[in-house]
Scaffold this motif. Structure first.
Motif, PDB file in Angstrom:
ATOM      1  N   ASP A 280       0.833  -1.198   0.000  1.00 40.31           N
ATOM      2  CA  ASP A 280       0.000   0.000   0.000  1.00 40.31           C
ATOM      3  C   ASP A 280       0.868   1.248   0.000  1.00 40.31           C
ATOM      4  O   ASP A 280       2.082   1.170  -0.228  1.00 40.31           O
ATOM      5  CB  ASP A 280      -1.008  -0.020   1.154  1.00 40.31           C
ATOM      6  CG  ASP A 280      -0.363  -0.022   2.539  1.00 40.31           C
ATOM      7  OD1 ASP A 280       0.786   0.436   2.673  1.00 40.31           O
ATOM      8  OD2 ASP A 280      -1.014  -0.482   3.493  1.00 40.31           O
ATOM      9  N   HIS A 281       0.250   2.406   0.261  1.00 37.12           N
ATOM     10  CA  HIS A 281       0.948   3.684   0.111  1.00 37.12           C
ATOM     11  C   HIS A 281       2.180   3.807   0.992  1.00 37.12           C
ATOM     12  O   HIS A 281       3.103   4.565   0.686  1.00 37.12           O
ATOM     13  CB  HIS A 281      -0.014   4.841   0.417  1.00 37.12           C
ATOM     14  CG  HIS A 281      -0.359   4.975   1.862  1.00 37.12           C
ATOM     15  ND1 HIS A 281      -1.317   4.203   2.489  1.00 37.12           N
ATOM     16  CD2 HIS A 281       0.153   5.783   2.834  1.00 37.12           C
ATOM     17  CE1 HIS A 281      -1.391   4.538   3.757  1.00 37.12           C
ATOM     18  NE2 HIS A 281      -0.527   5.495   4.004  1.00 37.12           N
ATOM     19  N   ARG A 282       2.239   3.035   2.077  1.00 36.43           N
ATOM     20  CA  ARG A 282       3.390   3.131   2.971  1.00 36.43           C
ATOM     21  C   ARG A 282       4.697   2.711   2.304  1.00 36.43           C
ATOM     22  O   ARG A 282       5.783   3.152   2.693  1.00 36.43           O
ATOM     23  CB  ARG A 282       3.138   2.284   4.226  1.00 36.43           C
ATOM     24  CG  ARG A 282       2.100   2.874   5.161  1.00 36.43           C
ATOM     25  CD  ARG A 282       1.707   1.919   6.261  1.00 36.43           C
ATOM     26  NE  ARG A 282       0.891   0.808   5.759  1.00 36.43           N
ATOM     27  CZ  ARG A 282       0.301  -0.100   6.519  1.00 36.43           C
ATOM     28  NH1 ARG A 282       0.454  -0.030   7.841  1.00 36.43           N
ATOM     29  NH2 ARG A 282      -0.439  -1.060   6.000  1.00 36.43           N
ATOM     30  N   SER A 283       4.606   1.840   1.291  1.00 41.31           N
ATOM     31  CA  SER A 283       5.810   1.335   0.635  1.00 41.31           C
ATOM     32  C   SER A 283       6.531   2.407  -0.162  1.00 41.31           C
ATOM     33  O   SER A 283       7.721   2.252  -0.480  1.00 41.31           O
ATOM     34  CB  SER A 283       5.464   0.155  -0.281  1.00 41.31           C
ATOM     35  OG  SER A 283       4.645   0.570  -1.363  1.00 41.31           O
ATOM     36  N   ILE A 284       5.848   3.495  -0.501  1.00 38.77           N
ATOM     37  CA  ILE A 284       6.513   4.593  -1.211  1.00 38.77           C
ATOM     38  C   ILE A 284       6.523   5.884  -0.394  1.00 38.77           C
ATOM     39  O   ILE A 284       7.394   6.737  -0.581  1.00 38.77           O
ATOM     40  CB  ILE A 284       5.866   4.824  -2.602  1.00 38.77           C
ATOM     41  CG1 ILE A 284       6.728   5.766  -3.444  1.00 38.77           C
ATOM     42  CG2 ILE A 284       4.428   5.307  -2.480  1.00 38.77           C
ATOM     43  CD1 ILE A 284       6.316   5.825  -4.904  1.00 38.77           C
ATOM     44  N   LYS A 285       5.609   6.009   0.544  1.00 42.74           N
ATOM     45  CA  LYS A 285       5.548   7.240   1.334  1.00 42.74           C
ATOM     46  C   LYS A 285       6.809   7.427   2.171  1.00 42.74           C
ATOM     47  O   LYS A 285       7.354   8.546   2.239  1.00 42.74           O
ATOM     48  CB  LYS A 285       4.320   7.226   2.241  1.00 42.74           C
ATOM     49  CG  LYS A 285       4.187   8.486   3.096  1.00 42.74           C
ATOM     50  CD  LYS A 285       2.961   8.444   4.003  1.00 42.74           C
ATOM     51  CE  LYS A 285       2.881   9.686   4.866  1.00 42.74           C
ATOM     52  NZ  LYS A 285       1.709   9.680   5.772  1.00 42.74           N
ATOM     53  N   GLY A 286       7.274   6.368   2.814  1.00 44.59           N
ATOM     54  CA  GLY A 286       8.425   6.499   3.705  1.00 44.59           C
ATOM     55  C   GLY A 286       9.644   7.058   3.004  1.00 44.59           C
ATOM     56  O   GLY A 286      10.311   7.971   3.510  1.00 44.59           O
ATOM     57  N   CYS A 287       9.944   6.538   1.817  1.00 40.07           N
ATOM     58  CA  CYS A 287      11.159   6.975   1.117  1.00 40.07           C
ATOM     59  C   CYS A 287      10.993   8.354   0.496  1.00 40.07           C
ATOM     60  O   CYS A 287      11.924   9.168   0.521  1.00 40.07           O
ATOM     61  CB  CYS A 287      11.577   5.948   0.066  1.00 40.07           C
ATOM     62  SG  CYS A 287      10.326   5.586  -1.185  1.00 40.07           S
ATOM     63  N   VAL A 288       9.815   8.647  -0.045  1.00 41.94           N
ATOM     64  CA  VAL A 288       9.611   9.970  -0.653  1.00 41.94           C
ATOM     65  C   VAL A 288       9.648  11.056   0.410  1.00 41.94           C
ATOM     66  O   VAL A 288      10.282  12.106   0.220  1.00 41.94           O
ATOM     67  CB  VAL A 288       8.291  10.001  -1.443  1.00 41.94           C
ATOM     68  CG1 VAL A 288       7.961  11.431  -1.865  1.00 41.94           C
ATOM     69  CG2 VAL A 288       8.381   9.108  -2.669  1.00 41.94           C
ATOM     70  N   GLU A 289       9.004  10.818   1.546  1.00 44.97           N
ATOM     71  CA  GLU A 289       9.008  11.821   2.601  1.00 44.97           C
ATOM     72  C   GLU A 289      10.428  12.068   3.123  1.00 44.97           C
ATOM     73  O   GLU A 289      10.791  13.206   3.444  1.00 44.97           O
ATOM     74  CB  GLU A 289       8.078  11.398   3.733  1.00 44.97           C
ATOM     75  CG  GLU A 289       6.600  11.503   3.388  1.00 44.97           C
ATOM     76  CD  GLU A 289       6.206  12.904   2.956  1.00 44.97           C
ATOM     77  OE1 GLU A 289       6.383  13.842   3.747  1.00 44.97           O
ATOM     78  OE2 GLU A 289       5.722  13.055   1.813  1.00 44.97           O
ATOM     79  N   ALA A 290      11.223  11.009   3.209  1.00 49.76           N
ATOM     80  CA  ALA A 290      12.617  11.181   3.640  1.00 49.76           C
ATOM     81  C   ALA A 290      13.409  11.986   2.616  1.00 49.76           C
ATOM     82  O   ALA A 290      14.232  12.838   2.972  1.00 49.76           O
ATOM     83  CB  ALA A 290      13.262   9.819   3.869  1.00 49.76           C
ATOM     84  N   ALA A 291      13.141  11.742   1.329  1.00 48.40           N
ATOM     85  CA  ALA A 291      13.894  12.424   0.274  1.00 48.40           C
ATOM     86  C   ALA A 291      13.567  13.909   0.192  1.00 48.40           C
ATOM     87  O   ALA A 291      14.433  14.719  -0.150  1.00 48.40           O
ATOM     88  CB  ALA A 291      13.634  11.746  -1.071  1.00 48.40           C
ATOM     89  N   VAL A 292      12.334  14.296   0.487  1.00 47.73           N
ATOM     90  CA  VAL A 292      11.941  15.706   0.345  1.00 47.73           C
ATOM     91  C   VAL A 292      12.005  16.464   1.670  1.00 47.73           C
ATOM     92  O   VAL A 292      11.571  17.614   1.743  1.00 47.73           O
ATOM     93  CB  VAL A 292      10.522  15.836  -0.262  1.00 47.73           C
ATOM     94  CG1 VAL A 292      10.461  15.191  -1.630  1.00 47.73           C
ATOM     95  CG2 VAL A 292       9.465  15.241   0.665  1.00 47.73           C
ATOM     96  N   LYS A 293      12.533  15.824   2.702  1.00 46.58           N
ATOM     97  CA  LYS A 293      12.643  16.499   3.987  1.00 46.58           C
ATOM     98  C   LYS A 293      13.458  17.784   3.830  1.00 46.58           C
ATOM     99  O   LYS A 293      14.564  17.783   3.307  1.00 46.58           O
ATOM    100  CB  LYS A 293      13.307  15.583   5.014  1.00 46.58           C
ATOM    101  CG  LYS A 293      13.329  16.144   6.425  1.00 46.58           C
ATOM    102  CD  LYS A 293      13.911  15.141   7.410  1.00 46.58           C
ATOM    103  CE  LYS A 293      13.895  15.684   8.828  1.00 46.58           C
ATOM    104  NZ  LYS A 293      14.453  14.701   9.798  1.00 46.58           N
ATOM    105  N   GLY A 294      12.890  18.878   4.264  1.00 42.99           N
ATOM    106  CA  GLY A 294      13.563  20.167   4.140  1.00 42.99           C
ATOM    107  C   GLY A 294      13.381  20.834   2.790  1.00 42.99           C
ATOM    108  O   GLY A 294      13.911  21.927   2.555  1.00 42.99           O
ATOM    109  N   VAL A 295      12.625  20.190   1.873  1.00 46.00           N
ATOM    110  CA  VAL A 295      12.367  20.750   0.542  1.00 46.00           C
ATOM    111  C   VAL A 295      10.921  21.218   0.478  1.00 46.00           C
ATOM    112  O   VAL A 295      10.001  20.434   0.707  1.00 46.00           O
ATOM    113  CB  VAL A 295      12.638  19.704  -0.563  1.00 46.00           C
ATOM    114  CG1 VAL A 295      12.334  20.288  -1.936  1.00 46.00           C
ATOM    115  CG2 VAL A 295      14.080  19.212  -0.491  1.00 46.00           C
TER     116      VAL A 295
END
Length: 275
Positions: free
Chosen positions: A30-45
Motif C-alpha cells: 500500500d501507500h506506505r511502501s513509497i511514502k516512507g522513502c519519498v518523505e525522507a527524500a523531500v525532507k527540508g524541501v
C-alpha cells in the motif's frame, strides 16, 4: 482522506503544498511502501504536494468488481487525478508495479505528466518473461548484530529473501513500510487480478513517446523485477536518466537510502520548467 470513484471509496493521504507528486505503490502492498522513502527524500524541501493513494484491494481501499485489469486501474487513476489534482500538470512517482502503472498512464496520453520517477519497475507483467539476475548467497550481506526474531516469523523470512543488505534499520523499515500491507490486502481480489489482468494492453513501452524528465532507478541484484527490461524498453526516451545500483535488491529505497534520496532530488531539479 478519501474520495469516491464510481461507488468505490478510495483512500489517500497528502503531505505538503505546491507542485503535485502522485505516488503509486507496489503490488500488493500500500501507500506506505513509497511514502516512507519519498518523505525522507523531500525532507527540508518546500513546494511539493505529495499524494499517496491505496489502489483497489490494497491498504484502506476496498476491491471493486469493475476493476478487472490494469487498464481499469489506469482509468481509475485518470478519474482520481481529475478529482484530486485537476487539469494542472503533475509529477508521477511509482515503485515496482506502481512504476508499471505510471508508464501505462503516460502511454495513454490522457494525463498532464511533467516528469516520472520510476523505482524498481515491473516492466513485464508476466514474471516468467522478465530478465532477472540470479542473486546468490554470495551477493547477500547480513550485518553483524541483526536481531533475529526468537520465534518463527514469516515477515522476517520475507525480508531476508528480498534483501541484499540486511541490518536492524532495514528490518525496521520493512516491518513498517512493507510487511503490514500484505496482511490487509484483499487476497482473493489481488490473486485474481494478478492472474487475469496484471498487464496493461500497451505493455510494449518501446512505443512510449514522452519527452519530459524520467528517472529509472534499479537494483543490480533485484530478482523480483530485474533491471535489464527497463533499459531495453525505455532507452529511447530523450530525457531518461537510468541508473543501476550494485548491492541492492527490490527494496532499493531503504537498502541504499542515500542513493535514493540523491536521485529523487536530482529528478525534482530536472523537472523545473526551464531546466
Amino acid at each position: 482522506m478519501g474520495i469516491t470513484i464510481d461507488g468505490l471509496p478510495v483512500y489517500y493521504e497528502e503531505q505538503g503544498e505546491g507542485v503535485p507528486i502522485l505516488c503509486l505503490h507496489g503490488f500488493p502492498v500500500d501507500h506506505r511502501s513509497i511514502k516512507g522513502c519519498v518523505e525522507a527524500a523531500v525532507k527540508g524541501v518546500d513546494g511539493y504536494r505529495r499524494i499517496y493513494l491505496d489502489l483497489p484491494g490494497m491498504g484502506k481501499t476496498p476491491s471493486a468488481k469493475w476493476i478487472k485489469n490494469a487498464d481499469d486501474m489506469v482509468d481509475l487513476l485518470r478519474k482520481f487525478v481529475g478529482q484530486v489534482i485537476g487539469e494542472e500538470g503533475f509529477l508521477l512517482a511509482g515503485y515496482s508495479y506502481g512504476g508499471y502503472l505510471a508508464l501505462g498512464m503516460a502511454h495513454t496520453g490522457l494525463f498532464n505528466i511533467d516528469g516520472m520517477f520510476i523505482l524498481a519497475p515491473a516492466m513485464v507483467a508476466n514474471h516468467k518473461n522478465r530478465k532477472l539476475p540470479i542473486a546468490t548467497e554470495a551477493d547477500r550481506y547480513i550485518c553483524k548484530g541483526l536481531q533475529r526474531p526468537s520465534a518463527p516469523n514469516p515477515d522476517f523470512d520475507m525480508f531476508l529473501s528480498s534483501s541484499i543488505v540486511a541490518n536492524n534499520e532495514k528490518w525496521q523499515r520493512f516491518k513498517e513500510e512493507i510487511a503490514p500491507a500484505f496482511k490487509i490486502a484483499d487476497k482473493e481480489f489481488t490473486d485474481n487480478y494478478r492472474k487475469r489482468g496484471y498487464a496493461v494492453s500497451c505493455e510494449d513501452f518501446r512505443k512510449l513517446q514522452f519527452n519530459k524528465p524520467v528517472t529509472v532507478l534499479c537494483g543490480r541484484q533485484d530478482n523480483m523485477t530485474g533491471f535489464e527490461d527497463a533499459w531495453d524498453m525505455l532507452k529511447h526516451l530523450p530525457r531518461l536518466t537510468y541508473t543501476v545500483l550494485d548491492r541492492v535488491g527490490h527494496n532499493l529505497q531503504f537498502e541504499n537510502p542515500e542513493a535514493f534520496n540523491f536521485h529523487f532530488k536530482n529528478w525534482l531539479c530536472r523537472t523545473f520548467k526551464n531546466a
